[in-house]
Structure formats: C-alpha cells, structure tokens
Design a protein around this motif. Structure first.
Motif, PDB file in Angstrom:
ATOM      1  N   LYS A   1     108.576  -6.344 -35.121  1.00  0.00           N
ATOM      2  CA  LYS A   1     107.234  -5.750 -34.978  1.00  0.00           C
ATOM      3  C   LYS A   1     106.624  -5.508 -36.359  1.00  0.00           C
ATOM      4  O   LYS A   1     107.172  -4.753 -37.154  1.00  0.00           O
ATOM      5  CB  LYS A   1     107.341  -4.428 -34.205  1.00  0.00           C
ATOM      6  CG  LYS A   1     106.172  -3.438 -34.377  1.00  0.00           C
ATOM      7  CD  LYS A   1     104.871  -3.904 -33.748  1.00  0.00           C
ATOM      8  CE  LYS A   1     103.741  -2.879 -33.835  1.00  0.00           C
ATOM      9  NZ  LYS A   1     103.194  -2.647 -35.176  1.00  0.00           N
ATOM     10  N   TYR A   2     105.505  -6.186 -36.604  1.00  0.00           N
ATOM     11  CA  TYR A   2     104.722  -5.888 -37.811  1.00  0.00           C
ATOM     12  C   TYR A   2     103.348  -5.433 -37.348  1.00  0.00           C
ATOM     13  O   TYR A   2     103.076  -5.323 -36.150  1.00  0.00           O
ATOM     14  CB  TYR A   2     104.658  -7.109 -38.754  1.00  0.00           C
ATOM     15  CG  TYR A   2     104.507  -8.426 -38.038  1.00  0.00           C
ATOM     16  CD1 TYR A   2     103.291  -8.821 -37.498  1.00  0.00           C
ATOM     17  CD2 TYR A   2     105.614  -9.271 -37.858  1.00  0.00           C
ATOM     18  CE1 TYR A   2     103.172 -10.021 -36.818  1.00  0.00           C
ATOM     19  CE2 TYR A   2     105.499 -10.462 -37.167  1.00  0.00           C
ATOM     20  CZ  TYR A   2     104.274 -10.837 -36.655  1.00  0.00           C
ATOM     21  OH  TYR A   2     104.152 -11.999 -35.959  1.00  0.00           O
ATOM     22  N   CYS A   3     102.471  -5.206 -38.292  1.00  0.00           N
ATOM     23  CA  CYS A   3     101.202  -4.574 -37.945  1.00  0.00           C
ATOM     24  C   CYS A   3     100.236  -5.574 -37.323  1.00  0.00           C
ATOM     25  O   CYS A   3     100.232  -6.759 -37.656  1.00  0.00           O
ATOM     26  CB  CYS A   3     100.588  -3.979 -39.208  1.00  0.00           C
ATOM     27  SG  CYS A   3      99.248  -2.848 -38.852  1.00  0.00           S
ATOM     28  N   SER A   4      99.397  -5.061 -36.439  1.00  0.00           N
ATOM     29  CA  SER A   4      98.380  -5.898 -35.792  1.00  0.00           C
ATOM     30  C   SER A   4      97.333  -6.374 -36.794  1.00  0.00           C
ATOM     31  O   SER A   4      96.527  -7.230 -36.474  1.00  0.00           O
ATOM     32  CB  SER A   4      97.709  -5.119 -34.671  1.00  0.00           C
ATOM     33  OG  SER A   4      97.100  -3.960 -35.201  1.00  0.00           O
ATOM     34  N   THR A   5      97.352  -5.823 -37.993  1.00  0.00           N
ATOM     35  CA  THR A   5      96.478  -6.353 -39.046  1.00  0.00           C
ATOM     36  C   THR A   5      97.320  -7.076 -40.107  1.00  0.00           C
ATOM     37  O   THR A   5      96.864  -7.277 -41.227  1.00  0.00           O
ATOM     38  CB  THR A   5      95.612  -5.234 -39.672  1.00  0.00           C
ATOM     39  OG1 THR A   5      96.409  -4.068 -39.854  1.00  0.00           O
ATOM     40  CG2 THR A   5      94.445  -4.870 -38.778  1.00  0.00           C
ATOM     41  N   PHE A   6      98.547  -7.451 -39.728  1.00  0.00           N
ATOM     42  CA  PHE A   6      99.452  -8.247 -40.564  1.00  0.00           C
ATOM     43  C   PHE A   6      99.656  -7.603 -41.938  1.00  0.00           C
ATOM     44  O   PHE A   6      99.826  -8.287 -42.948  1.00  0.00           O
ATOM     45  CB  PHE A   6      98.915  -9.682 -40.729  1.00  0.00           C
ATOM     46  CG  PHE A   6     100.030 -10.709 -40.829  1.00  0.00           C
ATOM     47  CD1 PHE A   6     100.787 -11.046 -39.713  1.00  0.00           C
ATOM     48  CD2 PHE A   6     100.332 -11.324 -42.034  1.00  0.00           C
ATOM     49  CE1 PHE A   6     101.810 -11.985 -39.791  1.00  0.00           C
ATOM     50  CE2 PHE A   6     101.367 -12.252 -42.134  1.00  0.00           C
ATOM     51  CZ  PHE A   6     102.093 -12.585 -41.006  1.00  0.00           C
ATOM     52  N   ASP A   7      99.643  -6.258 -41.982  1.00  0.00           N
ATOM     53  CA  ASP A   7      99.744  -5.536 -43.262  1.00  0.00           C
ATOM     54  C   ASP A   7     100.974  -5.996 -44.045  1.00  0.00           C
ATOM     55  O   ASP A   7     102.110  -5.834 -43.596  1.00  0.00           O
ATOM     56  CB  ASP A   7      99.875  -4.030 -43.034  1.00  0.00           C
ATOM     57  CG  ASP A   7      98.626  -3.421 -42.441  1.00  0.00           C
ATOM     58  OD1 ASP A   7      97.780  -4.186 -41.941  1.00  0.00           O
ATOM     59  OD2 ASP A   7      98.504  -2.183 -42.469  1.00  0.00           O
ATOM     60  N   SER A   8     100.713  -6.534 -45.212  1.00  0.00           N
ATOM     61  CA  SER A   8     101.795  -6.992 -46.087  1.00  0.00           C
ATOM     62  C   SER A   8     101.172  -7.266 -47.446  1.00  0.00           C
ATOM     63  O   SER A   8      99.949  -7.320 -47.570  1.00  0.00           O
ATOM     64  CB  SER A   8     102.434  -8.278 -45.533  1.00  0.00           C
ATOM     65  OG  SER A   8     101.432  -9.222 -45.188  1.00  0.00           O
TER      66      SER A   8
END
Ligand SMILES: Nc1ncnc2c1ncn2[C@@H]1O[C@H](COP(=O)(O)OP(=O)(O)O)[C@@H](O)[C@H]1O
Ligand SMILES: O=C(O)[C@@H](O)C(=O)COP(=O)(O)O
Length: 432
Positions: free
Chosen positions: A86-93
């Motif tokens: 699970k990563y962020c729905s805004t692909f935060d990276s």
C-alpha cells in the motif's frame, strides 16, 4: 470469511495503513493493524488480512526496502500467501524512490512475474486516466501535492514516476482495457508478462474499474496500490460484494481529547484554520525554538494551563510560502525531524497527563506519534470520514487514536473528532 490469513499488507505509512485496513474490513475481511515491525511475541489471533503499517515512505531507499522485506517475511511466516503493498493514492515518493524499489524487492520475494500498480482511489477523488493521476479536477502535479513538505509531486504520470524508480519494464493498462472487464484485464496482464513487462500501471476512474482490476488480480502473489484497489481485491478474495463487518466497540469512552497536526496539506490547513476558530490552539514554532524537547515542554506547559474540559489543538501546519521559509531556515529534513520528535514527545506527555483520545493529522506525523507512544497495534473502530477510523490500541490502558491522512476529511473533521470523543466516546460515519 475466507478462513485463514490470506493477505499480508505492507503500508508505507500509518495513515495509509489505517486507510487500507478499513478498505479490507469493509470488503468483509477480518482485518487487524499492527504498527511498526511486529516481534515474535506479537500475538495474532485469526484474521483474513493483516496490515503492517510502517514509516518507510521517506526513508532512504535501502532502509525502506529492508524494512518492507522484514515485514513481508513476518507476514509470510504468519500465513500470508498474497502480499499487498500500500502506497499513497497520490503516489507520494521522492523522484528517486522508493515505491519502485520496494515493489521490486517484494516481487522478487514472491516470485511475481508481473505486478499491478494502481494508485487510483476514487472515494478520495484520486483517479488515473492514460497513466495520469488526478486529484479531484487537477492533474497531480498541478494539485496542492506539488507543495508537499517532503514528497512534492511534480509529475502526474505514474508510468514515468515508476520508471524512474525501477530498472524493470513498465507499461500502461489503459482505461479502455479496464472497461472491457476482468477477463480482458487478465488477458492483457498475461500478454504483458509474456513480453517481459514487470509492472502494469493500470488506469481506474471508478470503484467498478477497481473491482474489475481486483477480480483480475485476485490470485496474484503481489498486488500494489492504494485503498481503492484494496477494496476491489478484498471483495474478490472474500467473494462478497460490499459486505461490511461491524466495527470494534470503543473501549475508551469519554476522555480528554487533543488534536496534533503536522500535515501542511491544503485540507489540513482548512481543518486547522477551522479548529483555531473553535478551540484553544498552540503553534509549534520550530524556527523560534529549534529544540524538540523545549518545544514539547512549552506545548505541555500550555496544555497544563487549560481547563480540563478544553479540547485543544497543537499544530505546526503552515501555508506553502511560510513552510518554504521554515525549510530554508532550518533545512527540510531537520525541520521535519524537530517537529516529528516534538510531536511524539508531546503525545507521550499528554498520555502521561491523562489524555486518552489523540487525533493526529499527517502520515509522517502520525507515524511519529504512534512510535513515541509505543503503540503496537489496535482494533479498527468506526470511521469519522472515509478511510479515517478510530483505532483502539491494545495494551493495559487502551487509548483511542484517529490517524488522519493529511488530505482526508471535511474542514470540520478535527473539531468533530475531539468533540465526538469528549462527548460520547464515539463518532461514526453514516453508511460505513
Ligand atoms: N512548520 C513546519 N516546518 C517544516 N516542516 C514541517 C512543518 N510542519 C510540519 N512539517 C513537516 O512536514 C511533514 C508533513 O508530512 P505528513 O505528516 O506526512 O503530512 P501529510 O499527511 O500531509 O503528508 C512532516 O514531516 C512534518 O514534521
Ligand atoms: O492513499 C492515501 O491517500 C492515504 O492512505 C495515504 O497514504 C495518506 O498519506 P498522508 O497524506 O501522508 O497521510
């Protein structure tokens, strides 16, 4: 129910962990959340899905990979046959990672040929079309996410974002294929795999799209995405359509309640502004006091001066131009470290002073609080907003924590959360 722990979930931050835990629970799976690495003493009763919520989103790549692999190994040792990253729905990276590298490592561990990548979460108004991620009406890079303190998102295209974080071939599964249904998606995934593609960045703009993708990858050993795909996959695995488990009862009840905000997202800024109009508020000024212990001491002294019925806010939230100034003066990482450490110390001090309900805004901030309080896990209670449940911690003195993603909830959420706790010990979102 499915009958054994089938899905092991590795979340890259704690608010994301709560969001995905709710998605699996709503799908009808018995779900538990653990914070940080479980140890061999961690007791796990029967569950269909086990979420390990880490704080790896902004770690150096190698550390994030090592932490994720450790959590994955634990989950596999405890029966998980399918992993969900699970990563962020805004692909935060960050531009250099680390979603791609963590996915590579998990794919190797699982022997996955091809892995679906689907950050879309329409319930939170995150959708993906032709590989481009949208936040409500705006492309990701034009949304407030472009001002994020630690992971500013300045490209909207997930194929490009992921390609920069892995050496493995990435391709798009477009909306047209997704709309053709689960069988067409599966055929497309198999075709991509046979051509050596390793990641399928898959469009989705509705819950029905995510259901079709979930059905298509139901048996994949590794699936990745945000809470949206978790819902689709969860229902596919559970064989149910939207069955909702009842949420855990609130063992904490009325108690002193405090909100701690470290997110600088546009939604949290609105929530902080609203709460400042309604409740006592203390600003954590890291520029004036760049020492976490002293900052925490002053916040706790201020708290001690309030009447017992106060439901205060302690925050470091700033507008983008003020945030830039803070980061220029103190340095981005140093300012975040000062504030996260201070917020953790404050949370500890508050619990020592009898606070039993803590509302936090921001993923990194929530991670700092959970870790400072030594919270190892909890049961999922009612949601106060989609993806934002109360969590009742395990341990001799349970406390209620509400770990709010920076971007989630209505402008009134913080005020409602501290009031709901103080008045009735419960707050729930109608319909969930
Ligand atoms: N005034 C400030 N100056 C510098 N950094 C800040 C300030 N306030 C908050 N931060 C940092 O910004 C980061 C916000 O991230 P996070 O808590 O994950 O929020 P979100 O959920 O919006 O991503 C945290 O590391 C926090 O400590
Ligand atoms: O997927 C999401 O948007 C959330 O579950 C999430 O990951 C929240 O991260 P923060 O915005 O850092 O709280």
């Amino acid at each position: 129910m499915v009958g054994r722990t089938v899905i092991g979930v590795i979340a890259d931050d704690v608010t994301g962990g709560t969001d995905v835990a709710v998605a699996f629970r709503r799908a009808g799976l018995a779900t538990v959340i653990l914070f940080g690495q479980p140890d061999e003493q961690t007791i796990l009763t029967y569950h269909d899905a086990v979420v390990i919520a880490l704080k790896t989103r902004t770690l150096p790549v190698d550390d994030a990979v090592a932490e994720s692999l450790r959590a994955a190994a634990w989950l596999k040792n405890h029966g998980a046959v399918q992993l969900y990253f699970k990563y962020c729905s805004t692909f935060d990276s960050k531009p250099e990672g680390n979603i791609g590298q963590v996915a590579d490592a998990l794919a190797d561990l699982q022997g996955a040929r091809l892995t679906v990548v689907a950050p879309s979460s329409p319930e939170h108004r995150r959708t993906q079309y032709m590989g481009n991620l949208f936040v409500a009406e705006q492309p990701l890079a034009e949304s407030p996410m472009s001002h994020h303190p630690l992971t500013p998102m300045t490209d909207s295209n997930v194929v490009r974002l992921l390609t920069a974080q892995t050496d493995r071939p990435v391709e798009l599964v477009s909306q047209k294929t997704v709309r053709a249904g689960a069988r067409a998606i599966r055929e497309c995934l198999d075709d991509l795999a046979s051509r050596g593609v390793r990641y399928a960045v898959t469009d989705a703009i509705s819950a029905a799209d995510l259901q079709a993708i979930g059905d298509a990858c139901r048996d994949d050993v590794l699936v990745t995405g945000a809470a949206g795909l978790a819902g689709g996959l969860g229902r596919a695995v559970a064989g149910t359509r939207g069955a909702s488990q009842s949420h855990g009862e609130d063992p904490v009840g009325a108690g002193r309640s405090v909100a701690l905000a470290g997110s600088c997202s546009s939604r949290t800024r609105e929530q902080v502004a609203y709460m400042r109009d309604h409740d006592p508020a203390f600003f954590l000024d890291a520029i004036a006091t760049p020492d976490p212990e002293k900052l925490a001491e002053s916040a706790l002294a201020w708290f001690a001066s309030l009447p017992a019925e106060a439901r205060p806010l302690i925050y470091s939230t700033l507008e983008p131009d003020e945030l830039r100034r803070s980061q220029e003066i103190l340095g981005t990482e140093r300012s975040a470290a000062i504030l996260e450490t201070a917020t953790g110390l404050i949370a500890r001090g508050l619990v020592a002073r009898g606070v039993r309900r803590i509302v936090t805004a921001g993923g990194e901030t929530s991670g700092a609080v959970v870790s400072a309080l030594g919270i190892q896990g909890g049961t999922i209670g009612a949601e106060i907003a989609p993806g934002v449940p109360w969590i009742y911690t395990t341990g001799p003195v349970p406390i209620a924590v509400l770990l709010k993603s920076g971007n989630f909830g209505d402008p009134e959420l913080l005020v409602q959360a501290v009031r709901a706790g103080a008045r009735t010990g419960e707050a729930s979102l109608a319909g969930h």
